[in-house]
Design an enzyme around this catalytic site. Sequence first.
Site, short mmCIF file in Angstrom:
data_model
loop_
_atom_site.label_atom_id
_atom_site.label_comp_id
_atom_site.label_asym_id
_atom_site.label_seq_id
_atom_site.Cartn_x
_atom_site.Cartn_y
_atom_site.Cartn_z
N HIS A 31 -2.40 -3.50 -5.94
CA HIS A 31 -2.08 -4.36 -4.79
C HIS A 31 -1.60 -5.74 -5.26
CE1 HIS A 31 -5.29 -1.65 -2.96
NE2 HIS A 31 -4.26 -1.44 -2.16
N LEU A 38 -8.99 -4.10 -2.77
CA LEU A 38 -7.82 -4.47 -3.58
C LEU A 38 -8.05 -4.28 -5.07
CD1 LEU A 38 -6.75 -7.70 -1.66
CD2 LEU A 38 -6.03 -5.33 -1.27
N ILE A 90 1.12 0.80 -10.86
CA ILE A 90 0.23 0.20 -11.86
C ILE A 90 -0.85 1.22 -12.22
CG2 ILE A 90 -1.35 -1.72 -12.35
CD1 ILE A 90 1.61 -2.56 -12.00
N LYS A 126 3.71 4.18 -5.93
CA LYS A 126 2.67 5.22 -6.00
C LYS A 126 2.79 6.12 -4.78
CE LYS A 126 -2.17 6.02 -5.90
NZ LYS A 126 -2.43 5.98 -4.46
N GLN A 176 -3.64 7.01 10.48
CA GLN A 176 -3.10 7.80 9.36
C GLN A 176 -4.14 8.73 8.73
OE1 GLN A 176 -1.93 4.12 7.22
NE2 GLN A 176 -2.69 5.11 5.37
P1 AMP Z 1 -3.27 1.15 0.26
O1 AMP Z 1 -4.19 -0.01 0.34
O2 AMP Z 1 -3.78 2.26 -0.62
O3 AMP Z 1 -2.80 1.62 1.60
O4 AMP Z 1 -1.97 0.63 -0.49
C1 AMP Z 1 -1.28 -0.49 -0.03
C2 AMP Z 1 -0.01 -0.63 -0.84
O5 AMP Z 1 -0.33 -0.73 -2.23
C3 AMP Z 1 0.93 0.58 -0.70
O6 AMP Z 1 2.26 0.11 -0.63
C4 AMP Z 1 0.68 1.35 -1.97
O7 AMP Z 1 1.78 2.13 -2.39
C5 AMP Z 1 0.43 0.21 -2.95
N1 AMP Z 1 -0.34 0.68 -4.11
C6 AMP Z 1 -1.53 1.32 -4.12
N2 AMP Z 1 -1.88 1.63 -5.38
C7 AMP Z 1 -0.89 1.18 -6.18
C8 AMP Z 1 -0.65 1.21 -7.60
N3 AMP Z 1 -1.52 1.77 -8.44
N4 AMP Z 1 0.48 0.67 -8.07
C9 AMP Z 1 1.38 0.09 -7.23
N5 AMP Z 1 1.22 0.04 -5.89
C10 AMP Z 1 0.11 0.57 -5.38
#
Ligand code: AMP
Length: 269
Positions: free
Chosen positions: A32, A28, A171, A144, A56
């Site tokens: 997140h 995280l 972010i 993102k 995935q």
């Molecule tokens: P992940 O753990 O990479 O699968 O991401 C989980 C969630 O966090 C997904 O909805 C992503 O789009 C979101 N997420 C990941 N990085 C960012 C970021 N930099 N800004 C906003 N949301 C993010």
Amino acid sequence: MIICQTRTELKHTLQNHEYAFVPTMGNLHAGHLSLIDEAKKYSKNVIVSIFVNPAQFAPHEDFSSYPRTLENDIKLLKNSGVEIVYTPQIEEIYPNKTTIKFDIPHLTQCLCGKSRPHFFSGVMAVLLQFYLHIKPQYMILGEKDYQQFLVVKEMAMSLNLEMKVVSSPIIRDSAGLALSSRNSYLSAYDLQRARQINKILTQSNKLQTVDEILKFCTTELNQIVDKIDYLEIRNNNLELAHIKEKAKNCRIFFAGFIGKTRLIDNIQT
Ligand code: AMP
């Protein structure tokens, strides 16, 4: 904060509340955490999942090396006002070996879906499972992964799920790089290169037509990244913008490789 490792534990923990759900693959970061803040606007009961979803990843991708930092993630979440953290094992999410394929062709066959044909089917499979386990009223996803947000929103509408899919802004670090768990793969030198990506996209936004933006970004990005996977301008429903059009109310979508690390970004025009 209660940590549930199994569906049964989760079942016993869930109250008859409205839940806002934030799915993650862990490791995280502030991106997140911003989704958790967004989730709190919808419900005081927030659930976060941490699950690296094998469905995935293609066999040649980074499933086995994906950063897993559960202990640290839990520490971060303890200070974030989350009520439940769900950390299931693979068998809990995929109880048998049958693979169901999901497709929403007009959204899943371009951009990330073109270069990662397995990806959105895997995302939909896991998020549908989480929906069935949790029955949240809200699911919060980051912009993102803008295409992912649209795909999941469309899935929820098509299957009549009683859940609103909400997006939350990207972010970035102080240099503009979109935060991502995969940034941890980058060496100091590659991190500097990655930080140019958003600068180039942002600079191009001063230009007028789709054609001008694409030409500028292609030239500049080719000097920075090792390979551009895609660079496209589409509207917010993912319809391709015509090259002679003014790029208004569209998004510039980028994916590319720095070394073996695949990075994505998008900005609104
Ligand atoms: P992940 O753990 O990479 O699968 O991401 C989980 C969630 O966090 C997904 O909805 C992503 O789009 C979101 N997420 C990941 N990085 C960012 C970021 N930099 N800004 C906003 N949301 C993010």
